[in-house]
Design a protein around this motif. Sequence first.
Motif, PDB file in Angstrom:
ATOM      1  N   LEU A   1       0.825  -1.211   0.000  1.00  0.00           N
ATOM      2  CA  LEU A   1       0.000   0.000   0.000  1.00  0.00           C
ATOM      3  C   LEU A   1       0.863   1.267   0.000  1.00  0.00           C
ATOM      4  CD1 LEU A   1      -2.493  -1.399   2.595  1.00  0.00           C
ATOM      5  CD2 LEU A   1      -3.108  -0.803   0.269  1.00  0.00           C
ATOM      6  N   TYR A   2       2.151   1.093  -0.273  1.00  0.00           N
ATOM      7  CA  TYR A   2       3.075   2.235  -0.304  1.00  0.00           C
ATOM      8  C   TYR A   2       2.575   3.346  -1.232  1.00  0.00           C
ATOM      9  CZ  TYR A   2       7.288   0.943   2.313  1.00  0.00           C
ATOM     10  OH  TYR A   2       8.181   0.674   3.304  1.00  0.00           O
ATOM     11  N   ASP A   3       2.060   2.952  -2.389  1.00  0.00           N
ATOM     12  CA  ASP A   3       1.686   3.959  -3.390  1.00  0.00           C
ATOM     13  C   ASP A   3       0.223   4.361  -3.321  1.00  0.00           C
ATOM     14  OD1 ASP A   3       4.268   3.865  -4.289  1.00  0.00           O
ATOM     15  OD2 ASP A   3       3.845   2.234  -5.698  1.00  0.00           O
ATOM     16  N   CYS A   4      -0.427   4.051  -2.206  1.00  0.00           N
ATOM     17  CA  CYS A   4      -1.835   4.426  -2.058  1.00  0.00           C
ATOM     18  C   CYS A   4      -1.933   5.652  -1.155  1.00  0.00           C
ATOM     19  CB  CYS A   4      -2.618   3.273  -1.433  1.00  0.00           C
ATOM     20  SG  CYS A   4      -2.473   1.752  -2.370  1.00  0.00           S
ATOM     21  N   THR A   5      -2.980   6.444  -1.349  1.00  0.00           N
ATOM     22  CA  THR A   5      -3.156   7.627  -0.511  1.00  0.00           C
ATOM     23  C   THR A   5      -3.539   7.210   0.909  1.00  0.00           C
ATOM     24  OG1 THR A   5      -5.506   7.775  -0.988  1.00  0.00           O
ATOM     25  CG2 THR A   5      -4.006   8.973  -2.475  1.00  0.00           C
ATOM     26  N   ALA A   6      -3.308   8.118   1.849  1.00  0.00           N
ATOM     27  CA  ALA A   6      -3.667   7.850   3.243  1.00  0.00           C
ATOM     28  C   ALA A   6      -5.154   7.523   3.346  1.00  0.00           C
ATOM     29  CB  ALA A   6      -3.318   9.057   4.108  1.00  0.00           C
ATOM     30  N   GLU A   7      -5.958   8.270   2.598  1.00  0.00           N
ATOM     31  CA  GLU A   7      -7.402   8.062   2.618  1.00  0.00           C
ATOM     32  C   GLU A   7      -7.748   6.615   2.245  1.00  0.00           C
ATOM     33  OE1 GLU A   7     -11.034  10.993   1.689  1.00  0.00           O
ATOM     34  OE2 GLU A   7      -9.453  10.978   0.181  1.00  0.00           O
TER      35      GLU A   7
END
Length: 348
Positions: free
Chosen positions: A128-134
Amino acid sequence: GERGHDPTVADVASAAAKLRGPDQRRWFARQIMLPEWMVDAPPHLARDWHVSARPAGKRCMVVSSNGITISRLRNGTILHRFPSALPNGSKKGLSGPASSYSILDCIFHEPDETYYIVDMICWRGYSLYDCTAEFRFFWVNSKLTETSAGDPPSTYHRYRFSVVPMYESTLEGLQAAYSGSTPYVKDGLLFYNKHAHFQAGITPLTLVWKDNTCSQYLIDTDSEGQVPTEQHVVLELQEDGKLVTSDDPPIAFGSLDNEFIQKSNLRPGNLLRFSVRDESVKLVDGKMEIGQLQLAGKLNRSRTFADSHSKVLFQYAARHAPLRIEDLVAAVQSNSMEIESTDVEMQG
């Protein structure tokens, strides 16, 4: 669909099982996303940020794979090695490839022996490194309920996991995080920029703020647990004698001469505590300059990091002109007015 594994995620997962020597431990510590201290409210607080009440406790990375769960503190030492109901976290629940791992960013809260999840880095081998915090917050909430990791402890599940509630940084959200009751002891508020990807190291895309109401530990105490009359800072001694923060790149606050270093039996990498005279501090363009550092002692081994610049600045502000909850409320209100006026323009 599965994307290619992020090499860093795989490295973190394999390192969790076996960290050798101080260099590896320091590397591991740098994989955690560390908040800057909030000295000023960021722009668009209401629109772009989430807020949560930060649990008091030990910040750690939790990795479950191959039938075991391991939590490591920021300095790389193992906190617990235990069976859990996380995916592949115990011998009982192996599913899919045993080596597929999950990595959670947690705070272990002693009083109720619970791991409170503040972020998710990887789930069943999916990075999930490249996913937004949301998206990461949405994901952690939906995925955790698919397991029994939130259940009370049992034979194959030594500690309970619980997600820290995240709110929008609106007036209601700020109020809920600041004044709402929590099952854990609070230690300040954590703010996450909604659009930010996971970023290892100190980042301004996540911020921590506290006052005396939502934290028992506003001003740093000395080794005896007392609040010292002068501000203390912890800095790292470099090869060239410079005394630096843990920022990347580090910020130098002063230096020691060679003769003093040898006479005092100090080595590069040592963490040293200094007291700071108020009158020797200057603030220049949001950066702090310290005219005089007074050596107050050497730190024990358990600590791996010097203070960051924003922490030193926050501690200075906390003693003199703290950022108050009223200031955050005002920032949110001015943001909300901006947002409403933009909405009106768009409808017009």
